[in-house]
Every structure is written in C-alpha cells, then in structure tokens.
Write an enzyme that holds these catalytic residues in place. Sequence first.
Site, mmCIF file in Angstrom:
data_model
loop_
_atom_site.group_PDB
_atom_site.id
_atom_site.type_symbol
_atom_site.label_atom_id
_atom_site.label_comp_id
_atom_site.label_asym_id
_atom_site.label_seq_id
_atom_site.Cartn_x
_atom_site.Cartn_y
_atom_site.Cartn_z
ATOM 1 N N THR A 1 1.214 -1.994 -4.573
ATOM 2 C CA THR A 1 0.684 -2.400 -3.269
ATOM 3 C C THR A 1 0.110 -1.179 -2.562
ATOM 4 O OG1 THR A 1 1.115 -3.497 -1.160
ATOM 5 C CG2 THR A 1 2.986 -2.344 -2.145
ATOM 6 N N GLU A 2 -1.028 -1.369 -1.890
ATOM 7 C CA GLU A 2 -1.820 -0.249 -1.360
ATOM 8 C C GLU A 2 -1.060 0.600 -0.358
ATOM 9 O OE1 GLU A 2 -2.689 -3.550 -1.783
ATOM 10 O OE2 GLU A 2 -4.264 -3.746 -0.264
ATOM 11 N N ASN A 3 -0.086 0.000 0.342
ATOM 12 C CA ASN A 3 0.586 0.777 1.383
ATOM 13 C C ASN A 3 1.632 1.736 0.823
ATOM 14 O OD1 ASN A 3 1.989 -1.659 0.831
ATOM 15 N ND2 ASN A 3 3.240 -1.350 2.644
#
Lengths: 218, 218, 230, 230
Positions: A47-49
């Site tokens: 996930t990008e975060n």
Amino acid sequence: MLSDVRERMVARAAREITSGMVVNLGIGLPTKVVNHLPADFPVCLHTENGLTGIGPTLSPEKADRNLIDAGGAYVSTVPGSAFFDSATSFAIVRSGRLDLTMLGAFEVSAAGDLANWKIPGKFSPGVGGGIELAQKARRVVVLTTHTDRAGNPKLRQTSSLPLTARACVSRIFTDMAVIDVSADGFVLVETADGISTADVVAATDAPLIVPDTCLPIF
Amino acid sequence: MLSDVRERMVARAAREITSGMVVNLGIGLPTKVVNHLPADFPVCLHTENGLTGIGPTLSPEKADRNLIDAGGAYVSTVPGSAFFDSATSFAIVRSGRLDLTMLGAFEVSAAGDLANWKIPGKFSPGVGGGIELAQKARRVVVLTTHTDRAGNPKLRQTSSLPLTARACVSRIFTDMAVIDVSADGFVLVETADGISTADVVAATDAPLIVPDTCLPIF
Amino acid sequence: MKLPDKRCAIPDAVAKIKDGDTVMVGGFGVPGTPMTLIHALVAHGARNLTLIKNDANEPGMGIDHLLQSGQATRLITTHLGLNGTAIALMNTGKLAVEFNAQGILAERIRAGGAGIGAILSDIGIGTELANGKQVVEMEGEDYVVEPALRADVALIHADRADSFGNLAYVATARNFNPLMAMAAKCVIAEAETVLPLGELRADDVHTPGVFVDHVTALGELSKEYVVVRR
Amino acid sequence: MKLPDKRCAIPDAVAKIKDGDTVMVGGFGVPGTPMTLIHALVAHGARNLTLIKNDANEPGMGIDHLLQSGQATRLITTHLGLNGTAIALMNTGKLAVEFNAQGILAERIRAGGAGIGAILSDIGIGTELANGKQVVEMEGEDYVVEPALRADVALIHADRADSFGNLAYVATARNFNPLMAMAAKCVIAEAETVLPLGELRADDVHTPGVFVDHVTALGELSKEYVVVRR
C-alpha cells in the site's frame, strides 16, 4: 455487501494474482480482491502509504490508530511486514517492483489509456498515487462496472477525460466481461454468467474483437 | 604523537568549535581536534560513512568490526548516536546541516579556493566526500602544515591544482599561523609561539594583510 | 496470504550473473562489504564486469579479488586511497575508473532505485568534476545532470534478514547497502543471521524485502570480516 | 562530547513561524499528522501560509483547522478526497492548490532535504500533469524537471524521540514525516514519548536528530489522534 455478479467479478480478478507476486490493490473494488486469496497464498500486498505485507482489515474496536492503508481502512500486518516512508513506497512502484496493480476507472480507451482521477468541473480531488501505479506497475488491470451510473459505457474508443496514464491497461474486469487490451483494440476474453456477447458489445463504446471460440463464463 | 607546535595548532583549531555545532572532521590532522574538546562539550560529530555522534577511537582489541569513521579508524558511539545510509549522510552535508567542517589541503588560494584531492600525474585516488563537504558546509576551515615537505608554500595567490571547491575556505590553521580568507585576500590573525610575522610572510606565496595591532599567539 | 520465501544457496544466486554485467557491491571499507558473495563471484568466473562500489577495499580483500582475477574491467567509485593495486591497474589502463563525489554516487544509485531518471545537482560546478556533464538551467541557476545508476545485480551484506528478504544493517555497515538493494534487477543479500518471518520488527526493517530477490545465510564469518590491524 | 539538548515547549517552538511562511506538515490521513503542533499554529495565528501536506485531513481535523481559520492560502498536496471543505475552498478560489503525483511530492521534498536541485522524472509525460513543466532531454528521452521543495518550517509527529531530536516513527504514521524532517530550515517534532539520550538504539533511528531543531513531548493525546469511526 457486493451483489452476486460483482462478487464473482472480484473473485475472477483474484485469479489474476499468481504465486509470489507483489501487488497493489487500488481503493474501492480492487481492495475486495484480497478476500478471495487463500490464507497461505504466497503474495506480497503493497500500500502506497508505507507498508508491504498487508494483513486483514480490522474493525474500529480492534484497529491500531497508526495502521491504515492508502484508502484509510484500518488494516493489520502479517509475519514479515515492513513499514517505510512515502519516498521508499513509490521507489517500489516506479522502479518496477510491482508485478501487478488493480485500479478503478472512469474510462478506459481501446488503446489502454486510463482515466481515473478527474472529471473536469465535477470531480478533481487530486491524482494521489494513481498516476505512478498506472504508469509503472509491470501489469495494470482495471476493475470497474461496465457502465457508469447513468448507463454510459466506460470502455470507449478514446477517452475524453484527463488521462492518468497512456496505454497502460492490459486487462479489464467488469460486471459483464473480462476484456483484454490488444494492439488491435478490445478483445472479449470471458463473459459473466447470464451475459451474452451482444450485451457486452452493446455496452461498449468501441469495437470489440470476439474470438470465434466458446468463451469461458465467470 | 604530534610535534608540540602541531599539537598547539590542533588545540587552537578546536576552539573554533562552539557549543551546539554539528561538525565534520576530515581525515588526518582534523581528526585529532576531537582530543581537545571537553568531555561534556555539547557538539555533534558527523562522519560521511553514516554516523552522527562519534565517540572516542578504539584500539583493535576493543574495536567493533562494523563501526569505523570515513578514514577507516575504529570509533565508538555516544548516547544519542544515530546510524544512517550514505545518501542520508550526504543529505546532511548538502542541505547545510553541517555548521563546520575542518579539512586538509594541498593548496589554498587567496580567494579561498581549496585543492585537496588530486595532484595530476602523482596522486589521484578519487575525490571521496571532500567536494561536498568543501562546497556545502556552512563554514569550511583548513588544517595544514604551512608548507609542503619540500618547503613550498601551500597558501598561494592562485592554485594550479584541480580544485575541490571554489571560494569555500574561511580560515586556515597552520603550524605557523591562523589566517583568514577575506575579500581582499589572506589576513594574518594569529601566529604560533616563536614565529614572526616575517616568517609567515616568507612562507606564504601571496600577499598577506597584517593588521596594525598586536596579534594573539597560540 | 503469506510472504514468499526467498532463501537460496549462494552458488545458485550468483549463477545468474553474466559476462558483461554491471554489479553493485555494498560496503564502505570492510563494514558492509559482502565478502562471501564476492568470493562466490570469483568462483563463478563471470568476466568483463562493471563494478559500482564506494571504494576498492584493501589489497587481498573484497572487490580486490575481482580486480586481481581480471574479471572487473570497469569501476564506478569515489575513492581508491586504500588500494594501491587498484590505482596501479587504473594507471596502466587495465581498469577504467569513473570517479564520483561520494554523496553524488549515493544519490545516483538511489535515483536508480527510486525509478527517477536523474538528479540535478550543483556539486562540482566550476571544477573539473563537472567537465563533460550535461548542464541544465533551472530558475536562473546551472545544475549538472547526474543520471541514475542501475545494475544487473547487487551484492548486499546485511546483519539480519528474514526469509522474505527484509534486511537490517548494523552500525556503519549500512552505508551503500540499502541504496544498492533498491537499484538492481537482481538483488542478492548475504546475512549474518536469517530469522523466521515476523522476527524482524516491521518498524526496524532497513530494506523492505520487496526489493530483494535472494537471501542467503552466512555460516562462520571468514577472516576478511574481522577488525583490520594496520 | 555530549549531544545538545533540543527539548522545547510547544509555544516557544512555533513562535518562530512568520506570516507568509511555507510549512510542511507530516501525516497521511490521521497517522503521523502532528495534531498538537497544528493547534499551536492556529493559536499562534501566523497568516498567509503555504502548506505542504499529502492530504488535507478530514473536516475538523489536522490542517483543516488552518484552512477553516483562513491562515493557509496555498496548499501543495496530492489528494483532497476526504475533505470536501478543502475542495470547496479550492473551487471558490479561496485556496490555491497545486496537485502533485504522490510519489513525486515525496521525491521533491526528499530532494529538498538532500540538497539537490531537482529530479528528472518521466511520471506524467503525455498527460496534463506535465503541462507547463520544464522538459529536459537526456540520452534521447524526455523528462520533466521536478524542482526540490524546501520549507521554512516542518511540523513532524514521531512516536519516540530523544533529547537530541533523534526520531522513530511507528507503522504507517511514518509516511512523509522523515522526508519533511530533512527539508525545512526549522524542524519541530512532537513525540508521544521523549526518551533520555541513548534509549533510542542508534540502528533504529528513522530521522537523525541532526535534522531536528526542536523536540517536544506530548502529554495525553487529544481525540484527533484516535481511530476514526466513519
């Protein structure tokens, strides 16, 4: 809960994930794909975060206030998860370490152009991480309803919306069909149970190549 | 052991470090400066290979095989030390977080140009981290013998060697004098005990501005 | 879901290296240099290699073996001060050497790992270090273009790893390792200890395993890893 | 030698912020957003601020307070999807918004912290995201120039700190914090716990204290830090 056909579409999309892949699942329908992977399936979800190794989504009671996915859902870790900053997270994306990303779409063109971030005058909350996922994942597939709420086709000869990335989409999973993007345009690959080829052709705003064989049904 | 005058020169240079500074000490004489700082002096020493908070140098018997400074000496940590990678280490340097660096020199010009990495045809082992230290530390001072082994002045009107960085040096500590680099050239600030102004002038290959006051002696 | 297992025997890992490959090698001096993988590459025998490494180690250690064996014909580095053999090979034309400012070498490798094309830097402007480099003007200032570096293979030394290839380094053995571990098509890590999944805390991972292709556990460490008495 | 003590009361730390400053604010959603420092900036009252933050939080939380108070007139961000108020301010011209691709925002901030001028990137080439940007050709390929971002002040949330300002983050509260903590002239960190020197392991530090100017311990956390029930 998803409708039966959407559940089947998501389950079909889950079969796109093969053993050992690194996968990013976009916000919305793609996130649901994780529910269709076996517990011991060898895969790494990103996930990008800032997390590799996403575990199951948690209820507010069980949630860790510091542990969310890019869509804001409270998630968990698995043995071997790693946290990192946003620069490292997109280093993973841009350097080609994502084998697959599954994204939502407003429109997909017959050339595989993807529009999913802006509808001028209506919706422009910003591009977020979508552009880098669409441009740099080794394989980009789209999960979307075949038409929008007004019944307009989302698969079009050309897209009139601002693009997220050009010629990036390989395959589209909808509630009507599985469609590949080829050098010659859209190719019908599978249909949903109860949907005819004619139904798909009618709901698609571009020529659809229909192989002269019996297509699988999902 | 250093000779008495070199020891005094190093001790004098140590007074350049004020409370709270972040300091990088180059290989060679500058490294010795640390021996002249009081035990509880508030300072943060940085080494390019990935450490802030350098502690005392250790003998081979007490050394940690994984803990060296940029010159290869076995060092230790202090409470609050941090390790980081080489990109972060030079982020510290280039973004201006070093208050002071003390470097060695082959030659320094009257404009503050520094040459300390290459003598064409004789010595060219590579520039290492020196160029970024010289160009980006907020204050660059040089510790060097006043002349080379052949007796040639190292402080010159212009340097004929490949430069490390232009107009970077603020002050020079030698075994003969402390000299500032001003807009008008070299300015004598202090002399070593037993060295006359005339000695310094004779050993310097550039005009030397000598203030019309009694100069301190170190 | 379960994270894939990337444990691998060293000969199998290095078997992928081909003649003509570019190979990044971690380490700054002894700390962080993958001594065991380097010996495996000598045994493997691939030739005409371009090495990217901060320094050339010291004679008889680390990549000096690849210089002595003649396998490396090109070296992208920052400083050879501790290896007179490397300087002699350079001066006699047997080794092509490209020197970079140390932090610029780090940034170029990081740029390769981050999937960006280049960085614009003012380091070296006005000195011979900038000679021959593309210069770009941005907002009235000149910058040199420092292109990203990527490699076919990266050889990494870690303190601890897990079976997915998450890595943690210790002390100044970190140096170029986390940068190179992001910047190669095939990343091979030797680790002093390979732990079961979940025993490296997710907050303490220095290199996420997603970047790593093969991880291998070292047995007893060879003499090249120990404190050098000069 | 002893590392300097950077502990500071929050009002003293934010007192340095001036009208017209550019302020970076860590966080992605709730995790990592320095809620307490943001309230201190509201109380301080500096106006005409440019904020740099991944997102605009949700209404009534985080930087939404600075939008509601009218202190922020410009926002450099990636996505406002969870804050309709921010979108309304943008649409009525009260807030100038510059959107960046998320990883490019991260790289631009990192470039600012790393002291490099810009990165060359192919992200957005051929789309409206590249409109108006300087384009540079390198080795036959086009890249957009993405200039480094620096700020006057960065507001950072950490899990643990020590008195020198070494910081460690937890879980996905890391996000933009370590990048912004390198990229401002004045870096102010709030930490859930401030430990004595030596209690953060040197290998586990995420942001070296050398980048941090002021560190402040949070007491009991406000309601804005807790799990959001939507």
